[in-house]
Design a protein around this motif. Structure first.
Motif, PDB file in Angstrom:
ATOM      1  N   ASP A   2       0.254  -0.943  -0.162  1.00 46.95           N
ATOM      2  CA  ASP A   2      -0.092   0.168   0.066  1.00 46.95           C
ATOM      3  C   ASP A   2       1.157   1.066  -0.078  1.00 46.95           C
ATOM      4  OD1 ASP A   2      -1.810   1.663   0.842  1.00 46.95           O
ATOM      5  OD2 ASP A   2      -2.374   1.815   2.721  1.00 46.95           O
ATOM      6  N   THR A   3       0.481   1.964  -0.806  1.00 45.37           N
ATOM      7  CA  THR A   3       1.311   3.394  -1.044  1.00 45.37           C
ATOM      8  C   THR A   3       1.059   4.074  -0.303  1.00 45.37           C
ATOM      9  OG1 THR A   3       1.189   3.634  -3.060  1.00 45.37           O
ATOM     10  CG2 THR A   3       3.232   1.955  -3.553  1.00 45.37           C
ATOM     11  N   GLN A   4      -0.489   4.586  -0.021  1.00 51.91           N
ATOM     12  CA  GLN A   4      -1.134   6.099  -0.107  1.00 51.91           C
ATOM     13  C   GLN A   4      -0.400   6.074   1.720  1.00 51.91           C
ATOM     14  OE1 GLN A   4      -3.971   7.510  -2.012  1.00 51.91           O
ATOM     15  NE2 GLN A   4      -2.803   5.407  -3.183  1.00 51.91           N
ATOM     16  N   PRO A   5      -0.669   7.557   1.586  1.00 48.65           N
ATOM     17  CA  PRO A   5      -0.258   8.228   2.424  1.00 48.65           C
ATOM     18  C   PRO A   5      -1.269   8.189   4.217  1.00 48.65           C
ATOM     19  CG  PRO A   5      -1.299  10.066   0.646  1.00 48.65           C
ATOM     20  CD  PRO A   5      -1.288   8.870   0.042  1.00 48.65           C
ATOM     21  N   LYS A   6      -2.545   7.443   3.998  1.00 53.56           N
ATOM     22  CA  LYS A   6      -3.204   7.382   4.830  1.00 53.56           C
ATOM     23  C   LYS A   6      -2.549   7.069   6.086  1.00 53.56           C
ATOM     24  CE  LYS A   6      -8.071   7.380   6.848  1.00 53.56           C
ATOM     25  NZ  LYS A   6      -8.946   7.630   6.514  1.00 53.56           N
ATOM     26  N   ALA A  28      -0.869  16.428   4.279  1.00 47.91           N
ATOM     27  CA  ALA A  28      -1.442  16.031   5.607  1.00 47.91           C
ATOM     28  C   ALA A  28      -3.362  16.375   5.419  1.00 47.91           C
ATOM     29  CB  ALA A  28      -1.345  17.853   6.172  1.00 47.91           C
ATOM     30  N   ARG A  29      -3.394  16.404   4.058  1.00 47.21           N
ATOM     31  CA  ARG A  29      -4.334  16.322   3.372  1.00 47.21           C
ATOM     32  C   ARG A  29      -4.792  14.868   2.797  1.00 47.21           C
ATOM     33  NH1 ARG A  29      -3.424  21.182   0.210  1.00 47.21           N
ATOM     34  NH2 ARG A  29      -3.693  22.548   0.711  1.00 47.21           N
ATOM     35  N   ASP A  30      -3.752  14.260   2.645  1.00 48.78           N
ATOM     36  CA  ASP A  30      -3.845  13.488   2.266  1.00 48.78           C
ATOM     37  C   ASP A  30      -3.846  12.041   3.038  1.00 48.78           C
ATOM     38  OD1 ASP A  30      -4.400  13.649  -0.639  1.00 48.78           O
ATOM     39  OD2 ASP A  30      -2.541  12.956  -0.501  1.00 48.78           O
ATOM     40  N   GLY A  31      -4.031  12.297   4.787  1.00 48.87           N
ATOM     41  CA  GLY A  31      -4.002  11.998   6.002  1.00 48.87           C
ATOM     42  C   GLY A  31      -3.079  11.257   6.781  1.00 48.87           C
ATOM     43  N   ALA A  32      -2.253  11.850   5.927  1.00 45.40           N
ATOM     44  CA  ALA A  32      -0.551  12.078   6.677  1.00 45.40           C
ATOM     45  C   ALA A  32      -0.095  12.152   7.902  1.00 45.40           C
ATOM     46  CB  ALA A  32       0.830  11.619   5.560  1.00 45.40           C
ATOM     47  N   LYS A  33       0.942  11.648   8.613  1.00 45.33           N
ATOM     48  CA  LYS A  33       1.713  12.190   9.677  1.00 45.33           C
ATOM     49  C   LYS A  33       2.760  13.114   9.411  1.00 45.33           C
ATOM     50  CE  LYS A  33      -0.619   9.522  13.201  1.00 45.33           C
ATOM     51  NZ  LYS A  33      -0.352   7.776  14.564  1.00 45.33           N
TER      52      LYS A  33
END
Length: 198
Positions: A2-6, A28-33
């Protein structure tokens, strides 16, 4: 994989302005810390507030990315405060506008320390026993020549990617424009408009 940033923890260098700030806000908008690293403390604090306003966790660290120990400390803080570590965006960089005949050894040293050495320092604390390879020449045993490429981590599932945004209207290009104006006599703002297209 999984390469999604969330839910992922991502450190961004040069995060206080320009491209680095934009990357941090998008993550940040994509849910990463998001871990934020830069030399500009006040601007860094502002970006941290922007990231947190988007509902994302963030930590910031004032560091000179050309200095190994400062980069190590930043990486460790991000890992400790955000509960892990998944990716680094080595965005910090410097540019120089100077006639070739005027370039000094210290100019070259600064450019390489910020633009190249910092990439190596950001990787080393993740796997201290490893060394970076040079993917451009398909070798994992000769790190010095092309240390900005890392193929040696591939077997561990770690990928290294390049992003090439071209010319972007940032504070760096404001400085470049001013320097061109001094060197060529071009009206202030002309070089910026010509290359940035604004």
């Amino acid at each position: 994989m999984d390469t999604q940033p969330k839910g992922r923890v991502v450190l961004v260098t040069g995060a206080s302005q320009g491209i680095g700030r934009a990357i941090a806000l998008r993550l940040a908008r994509d849910g990463a810390k998001v871990g934020l690293v830069d030399l500009k403390e006040e601007k860094l604090a502002e970006v941290k507030k922007e990231v947190e306003a988007l509902g994302a966790s963030a930590t910031s660290f004032v560091a000179d990315v050309s200095k190994r120990d400062e980069v190590f400390a930043a990486v460790h803080q991000v890992e400790r405060e955000l509960g892990g570590f998944h990716a680094i965006v080595n965005n910090a960089g410097v540019a120089q506008v100077k006639p070739l005949a005027d370039v000094l050894p210290e100019d070259m040293d600064r450019i390489f320390r910020v633009n190249a050495d910092s990439v190596v320092w950001a990787f080393k604390p993740l796997r201290p026993s490893s060394r970076l390879g040079a993917s451009k020449v398909r070798s994992s045993t000769h790190p010095p020549p092309l240390a900005t490429k890392a193929c040696q981590y591939a077997s561990a599932g770690i990928t290294v990617n390049a992003y090439c945004p071209g010319i972007v209207g940032t504070d760096m290009w404001v400085e470049i424009d001013e320097r061109f104006s001094q060197l060529t006599g071009a009206p202030k703002g002309e070089t910026y408009r010509k290359y940035v297209g604004v």
